[in-house]
Enzyme design. Structure first.
Site: not given
Ligand code: GAR
Length: 230
Positions: A24, A26, A125, A160-161
């Site tokens: 989490g 982000n 992403h 997706l994406d």
């Molecule tokens: C981030 O790098 C995000 O871009 C990626 O997971 C990570 C989460 O980090 N998301 C994906 O791969 C979605 N397909 P966080 O939990 O520290 O924010």
């Protein structure tokens, strides 16, 4: 479509509901920016599909409402995905979100769920879309010999994406990089670009027009970021 007048202010802040599956970071970057910069927005809730997600504990400690809809709990249902998504939708809508923010939420969402939040659900992403949709983006970027990697904020659509691109951050791929080093560099850039993309949405500085994102004059400059070679 044209830009909407700003909908949010100090008296009626935008309600952001953030979906996570793990760390989490982000979500933390977003919540901290909201507070530090006194946005006309706040994180109304953080919801995870995994009870042990570290981000849930962080949010709870900050006094943010948290929830968990554990996808494994629906395995015995006749349609586990539909049952999970119905419960998730209920958990999200209980917080009356203006915007749903996927931040490391690692479940693929079905078309009906996505449609319910059409135009008001963002994802980040970890690749420069449209390259490397799906998983293992950093490893695939290194293996492909990319000199630049990065991350993309996009509107969530059923494919997706693939939704309309809101913001992108590029970072160099350096000699000797492995997946973890590159992921860490991309993550730092994500913490810049995701809060900016959300803030610009709150301010009405971008909007969807015929499947593309349009920007208010000058607003697009904030929605790309490049980390130079260290
Ligand atoms: C981030 O790098 C995000 O871009 C990626 O997971 C990570 C989460 O980090 N998301 C994906 O791969 C979605 N397909 P966080 O939990 O520290 O924010």
């Amino acid at each position: 479509m044209s830009p909407a007048a700003p909908r949010f202010g100090a008296q009626n802040p935008a309600r952001l509901v953030v979906l996570i599956s793990g760390r989490g970071s982000n979500m933390q970057a977003l919540a901290e920016c909201c507070e530090r910069e006194a946005w006309p927005a706040h994180v109304a809730a953080v919801i995870s599909n995994r009870p042990q997600a570290a981000g849930l504990a962080w949010a709870a400690q900050r006094g943010i409402a948290t929830g968990c809809v554990d996808h494994t709990a629906f395995a015995a249902q006749s349609d586990p995905r539909a049952a999970f998504e119905a419960a998730l939708r209920e958990a999200i809508d209980a917080h009356a979100p203006d915007l749903v923010v996927l931040a490391g939420f690692m479940r693929i969402l079905g078309a009906d769920f996505v449609q319910h939040y059409a135009g008001r659900m963002l994802n980040i992403h970890p690749s420069l879309l449209p390259a490397f949709t799906g998983l293992h983006t950093h490893r695939r970027a290194i293996e492909a010999g990319c000199r630049l990697a990065g991350s993309t904020v996009h509107i969530v659509t059923p494919e997706l994406d693939h939704g309309p691109i809101v913001a992108q951050a590029a970072v160099p791929v350096l000699p000797g990089d492995d997946e973890d080093r590159l992921a860490a560099r991309v993550l730092r850039a994500e913490h810049v670009i995701y809060p900016r993309a959300v803030r610009a949405w709150v301010d009405g500085a971008w909007w969807l027009d015929g499947g593309r994102v349009r920007h208010a004059p000058g607003a697009a400059d904030d929605l790309w970021h490049f980390s130079p070679r260290p």
